[in-house]
Design a protein around this motif. Structure first.
Motif, PDB file in Angstrom:
ATOM      1  N   ASP A  28      54.802  15.213   6.565  1.00 56.26           N
ATOM      2  CA  ASP A  28      55.482  16.242   5.788  1.00 56.26           C
ATOM      3  C   ASP A  28      54.683  16.563   4.519  1.00 56.26           C
ATOM      4  OD1 ASP A  28      55.986  13.708   4.746  1.00 56.26           O
ATOM      5  OD2 ASP A  28      57.933  14.249   3.960  1.00 56.26           O
ATOM      6  N   PRO A  29      55.087  17.586   3.751  1.00 59.74           N
ATOM      7  CA  PRO A  29      54.343  17.948   2.535  1.00 59.74           C
ATOM      8  C   PRO A  29      54.239  16.809   1.513  1.00 59.74           C
ATOM      9  CG  PRO A  29      55.792  19.747   3.141  1.00 59.74           C
ATOM     10  CD  PRO A  29      56.135  18.588   4.046  1.00 59.74           C
ATOM     11  N   GLY A  49      51.525  14.482   2.588  1.00 58.70           N
ATOM     12  CA  GLY A  49      50.219  15.073   2.301  1.00 58.70           C
ATOM     13  C   GLY A  49      49.847  14.948   0.837  1.00 58.70           C
TER      14      GLY A  49
END
Length: 55
Positions: free
Chosen positions: A8-9, A12
């Protein structure tokens, strides 16, 4: 540091920041997984408070 990051963001974000700090990863992000966050506050006397953020 031990743990996993999701794909997921937030995962990251963590991976990019840790790479800049020269941290090597032994595994890939967890597919279909979500990254969770735990903040640990420690006093000079070694008392700890933990805040877990789990969506």
């Amino acid at each position: 540091m031990a743990g996993s990051v999701g794909s997921d963001p937030l995962g990251g974000f963590y991976r990019s920041k840790l790479r800049r700090a020269n941290v090597n990863f032994l595994s890939d992000p967890v597919k279909d997984g979500m990254t969770r966050t735990v903040i640990v506050l420690t006093t000079p006397g070694a008392q700890r408070t933990m805040l877990a953020y789990q969506v």
